[in-house]
Design a protein around this motif. Sequence first.
Motif, PDB file in Angstrom:
ATOM      1  N   ILE A 149      38.768  31.953  44.853  1.00 27.77           N
ATOM      2  CA  ILE A 149      39.858  32.712  45.233  1.00 27.77           C
ATOM      3  C   ILE A 149      40.017  33.947  45.667  1.00 27.77           C
ATOM      4  O   ILE A 149      40.204  34.389  46.592  1.00 27.77           O
ATOM      5  CB  ILE A 149      41.426  32.053  44.234  1.00 27.77           C
ATOM      6  N   ASP A 150      39.557  34.959  45.038  1.00 30.16           N
ATOM      7  CA  ASP A 150      39.108  36.165  45.157  1.00 30.16           C
ATOM      8  C   ASP A 150      38.248  36.147  46.451  1.00 30.16           C
ATOM      9  O   ASP A 150      38.601  36.687  47.054  1.00 30.16           O
ATOM     10  CB  ASP A 150      38.556  36.765  44.255  1.00 30.16           C
ATOM     11  N   ALA A 151      37.154  35.464  46.276  1.00 32.68           N
ATOM     12  CA  ALA A 151      36.187  35.615  47.302  1.00 32.68           C
ATOM     13  C   ALA A 151      37.237  35.503  48.658  1.00 32.68           C
ATOM     14  O   ALA A 151      36.696  36.050  49.762  1.00 32.68           O
ATOM     15  CB  ALA A 151      35.261  34.575  47.604  1.00 32.68           C
ATOM     16  N   PHE A 152      37.628  34.460  48.797  1.00 33.27           N
ATOM     17  CA  PHE A 152      38.354  33.682  50.267  1.00 33.27           C
ATOM     18  C   PHE A 152      39.320  35.110  50.734  1.00 33.27           C
ATOM     19  O   PHE A 152      39.876  34.733  51.687  1.00 33.27           O
ATOM     20  CB  PHE A 152      39.184  32.458  50.022  1.00 33.27           C
ATOM     21  N   ALA A 153      39.843  35.740  49.445  1.00 35.36           N
ATOM     22  CA  ALA A 153      41.267  36.546  49.856  1.00 35.36           C
ATOM     23  C   ALA A 153      40.071  37.543  50.233  1.00 35.36           C
ATOM     24  O   ALA A 153      40.709  39.039  51.551  1.00 35.36           O
ATOM     25  CB  ALA A 153      41.652  37.314  47.906  1.00 35.36           C
ATOM     26  N   GLN A 154      39.173  38.101  50.206  1.00 38.22           N
ATOM     27  CA  GLN A 154      38.190  39.370  50.802  1.00 38.22           C
ATOM     28  C   GLN A 154      38.477  38.976  52.555  1.00 38.22           C
ATOM     29  O   GLN A 154      37.915  39.872  52.724  1.00 38.22           O
ATOM     30  CB  GLN A 154      37.112  39.601  50.514  1.00 38.22           C
ATOM     31  N   VAL A 155      38.302  37.644  52.325  1.00 38.99           N
ATOM     32  CA  VAL A 155      37.681  37.305  53.937  1.00 38.99           C
ATOM     33  C   VAL A 155      38.697  36.777  54.554  1.00 38.99           C
ATOM     34  O   VAL A 155      38.683  36.928  56.126  1.00 38.99           O
ATOM     35  CB  VAL A 155      36.668  37.222  54.043  1.00 38.99           C
ATOM     36  N   SER A 156      39.613  36.588  53.749  1.00 38.14           N
ATOM     37  CA  SER A 156      40.713  35.556  54.894  1.00 38.14           C
ATOM     38  C   SER A 156      41.140  36.165  56.039  1.00 38.14           C
ATOM     39  O   SER A 156      42.095  35.236  57.111  1.00 38.14           O
ATOM     40  CB  SER A 156      42.087  35.240  54.166  1.00 38.14           C
ATOM     41  N   TRP A 161      41.963  29.304  58.744  1.00 33.86           N
ATOM     42  CA  TRP A 161      40.730  28.722  57.883  1.00 33.86           C
ATOM     43  C   TRP A 161      41.672  28.547  56.350  1.00 33.86           C
ATOM     44  O   TRP A 161      42.387  29.359  55.951  1.00 33.86           O
ATOM     45  CB  TRP A 161      39.916  29.523  57.260  1.00 33.86           C
ATOM     46  N   THR A 162      41.047  27.352  55.670  1.00 42.99           N
ATOM     47  CA  THR A 162      42.125  27.159  55.306  1.00 42.99           C
ATOM     48  C   THR A 162      41.063  26.378  53.803  1.00 42.99           C
ATOM     49  O   THR A 162      40.271  26.026  54.028  1.00 42.99           O
ATOM     50  CB  THR A 162      42.473  25.646  54.560  1.00 42.99           C
ATOM     51  N   LEU A 163      41.546  27.397  52.538  1.00 45.09           N
ATOM     52  CA  LEU A 163      40.355  27.626  51.457  1.00 45.09           C
ATOM     53  C   LEU A 163      41.391  25.813  50.909  1.00 45.09           C
ATOM     54  O   LEU A 163      42.339  26.004  50.147  1.00 45.09           O
ATOM     55  CB  LEU A 163      40.195  27.844  50.662  1.00 45.09           C
ATOM     56  N   ARG A 164      40.294  24.651  49.974  1.00 42.89           N
ATOM     57  CA  ARG A 164      40.991  23.584  49.448  1.00 42.89           C
ATOM     58  C   ARG A 164      40.368  23.293  47.658  1.00 42.89           C
ATOM     59  O   ARG A 164      39.078  22.852  48.301  1.00 42.89           O
ATOM     60  CB  ARG A 164      41.078  22.070  50.102  1.00 42.89           C
TER      61      ARG A 164
END
Length: 921
Positions: free
Chosen positions: A252-259, A265-268
């Motif tokens: 989640i933290d990594a996705f937050a950096q590039v969202s 794009w969605t993280l599931r």
Amino acid sequence: MALGGRLRTAAAALRSRDGGRLRIGFVLYNADGMGGTARSAITQANALAALPAGHQVSLISVTRSGEHPHYRLHDDVGVEYLVDVRDPNAPRAVQPGVVTPEVAEELARRESVLVPRRWDASFSALTDAALRAHLPGLELDVVVTTTPELLAVVSQLAPADVALVHQEHRASSRRVNDLEALLSFAPRADVVASLTGSMNDWLAAELRGAAPEMVVMPNPLPTTTQPRSPLDAPVIVSAGRLVPEKQFEHVIDAFAQVSDQLPGWTLRIWGDGPRRAALQGLVRKRGLEGRVELPGATEEMAAEWARSSVVVLASRSEGFPLVVQEAMSAGVPVVSYDCPSGPREIITHDRDGLLVPPGSKAGLAAAMLRLASDAGLRARLGAAALESSTAYEAEALAARWVEIYHRAVARRRDPVAPRRVLHGRRPGPVGTPPEGAPAAGVVPAAARSAALRTAVDAARAAGDGWFVIPAHALDPGPVLVVPMARRTAFLEALAAEPGPDYLSLRDPAERGWPERRGTAPAMAEALLRTRGARIHLEPWPGRGGHHGLLAEGAGVTVEFWDAQPSGDLVAPDPTRYGDRLPAGAALTVAEVEGVEVATLPEMLLPTTDECRFDIDVVYTWVDGDDPDWNEQRIRRQEQVTGVAATREASGDARYRSRDELRYSMRSVHLFAPWVRRIHLVTAGQVPDWLDTSDPRISVVDHRDVFPTDALPTFSSHAIETRLHHVPGLAERFVYLNDDVFLGRPRRPEHFFSPAGAFAAFVAERPVGLPGSADRPYLAAAENNRAVLREAFGVYLTHTMVHSPHPQVRSVLSEIEQRFPAEVERTTRAPFRSATDISLLSSFAQHYGLLTGKAYPGQAHHAYVDLGHQQLEKQLTGLLRRDRDFFCVADHHDSALGEEQVQALLTGVLEQYFPVAAPWEK
């Protein structure tokens, strides 16, 4: 057994190897569960049952928690349950006649004897009773255990003619509670299977010669058809039980950096578990509602892989992650931490997926961004992932298992076949270390410089963006930082130009991975399949030549820093300068360890924990074999009585020269190159090997520091009172007796604080109560105590270690002015006297502690008595090189002959300090 019987047994085993039908039983704790172990075992059982040979396959489940196994069973695979726990308040033994329901409830509350609670608390006396009733009657050819606890039980209870194969479904090196069970009972198995080569090597090293046959066998993919993903959906998927070990917070933290850079794009994250609420809170905290989904568990993961374009795994450790295998079989590229032990053995970085240094959220974010924003890269890696996944098809692996089972059965049934293959040796280095003594004449500082130059040359060849963090204070050495994007190019360049033969490349033991070491070319090639963030270029330790001398403080660390989308480089762990290099930071060129490097101007400044003043060394030495000096000593000794006349105070052993000074001064050259000058205080004598023209050497005669009427003197206590009068002596110096040695590289900060206070190394030996002193130095300690008690109202209880003694000239002058009578009396005593104080070896240290000018120092020290009956053991023990300092003290009485003592001492000192100092003729 008769010969004919043995031949018939061997023939039967041979027929079995040629394709005979096997009876195979898998023992599981709970066949009804959703875990990876149950899934793997059931997939294997189904594939074995489907083979044309018609093997008879069954599951033995210690407990029953559902109506049927969660994973589908082949029609020909049966299940036997031993204990029914569907009603946890009324567990019962399934097989009739084991125990009554009432007894079962009582046994379920009692601790297991077969499986101690420290291994696994889920076993009980009831499972013991069920296992004891069932296992001895097994009619199988092969029994397969799936946890160390079950291995322990089955190896004790199964019939002797049943072959035992144990499968490790976790990273063995990460086991804690049940590691004891694994290491104790693995030698009883016929075969132990690990999921990966790295875990096989680790377990083989732990078992050594007790290891049975050991094989590497991955988990199989499910036998159901896997749909392929078109890789066009803007969905990143992660899956698993929501527990701390899986580290979904990192995802989640990594996705937050590039969202922000991945709109649409969605993280599931699929799965359930105790961390669900915490993960939902983190999503809200990061403002990712609507972008991160937590839909729970699903039985249709095959379809979900096909609806994803990127899969992420951020586990702290893994055995052989089915998430990666299944995603790859759907043609989806996987981003994974390079965690123990499976991902690097499944994923080939930048071919069929991307590996990231363990724990690096920045690396995870960069890899997610790279895949999500590059459709061509996804397609290339996805196609390769699909191709790689064919190696894990269940049918092919089942055929390999059959071969393994036949070998195990043949060994078990043939009484003369060896059960042990004796291959459980600790793995050697990767590549062949150099022979001979290629490091001859190399000191640690020179080796460190060579390592840095070699690493910097490789960094230059790899491209821009690298820089060096210089070592300050007690830092172990400089750090070369290379952008993670340049890692492959750096390793290839290092393999091409590996530097001096005495250098090795070490992959450290970090985040669950065991240490590996090898030649730079061989290790660099091995590291290309990994994604660790830190390696060490350093001399080979403890081998022939002088490698052992160079084992500490003689290398350089190379760190690979990940780039954030902002361009910042992020460290794998925080440094003294923080955890990142901001994009666009201005670098400068400077010399570090004699090598021209790129660095930051701030990193060149002294730090607050660093000593910035000159430090000298002072030795006191006499040549006890000098006939003129000895004649003066004997004549002077005839004029004194009392303590001075005893052999402890003035006997020959106090002045015996064994050439220790040469080696002690070598220790300074090797391990303290920061020393400005060495002052040798003598009675007009000079060692015949010493080149006094060397600018770092100053020979000081007693006449230069003593009043004329106080000479000649033969008392070390007296000489100590005058050392701060040595001409040209630095304000801060380290006092060394010639029988005291530095044992390994030491920094000024081991002796002084940045403000200039000096370390006092307090010994464990007490001074004792008044009148109890049995040695002259303890008599001096009593005098020290009396003076300090009078001045400060304190009671001195302990002596100082026989170690290097850091001192400050102005403190010694202050003592001389404050206690003139005591110092003067000691100065004028020609031999050790009952009225002495021990100024530099005890008094000044305690005075410094009382006045705030000193602090308690810490050091690992050794004291060797040359008169001891176990002298050889004491001396050779020094060669472990694990001591900061050591002292080899002569004694008036010796258990060994003089020639033997001298030979032992010289041999060890020459081995310990083989490199001559530049001031030796």
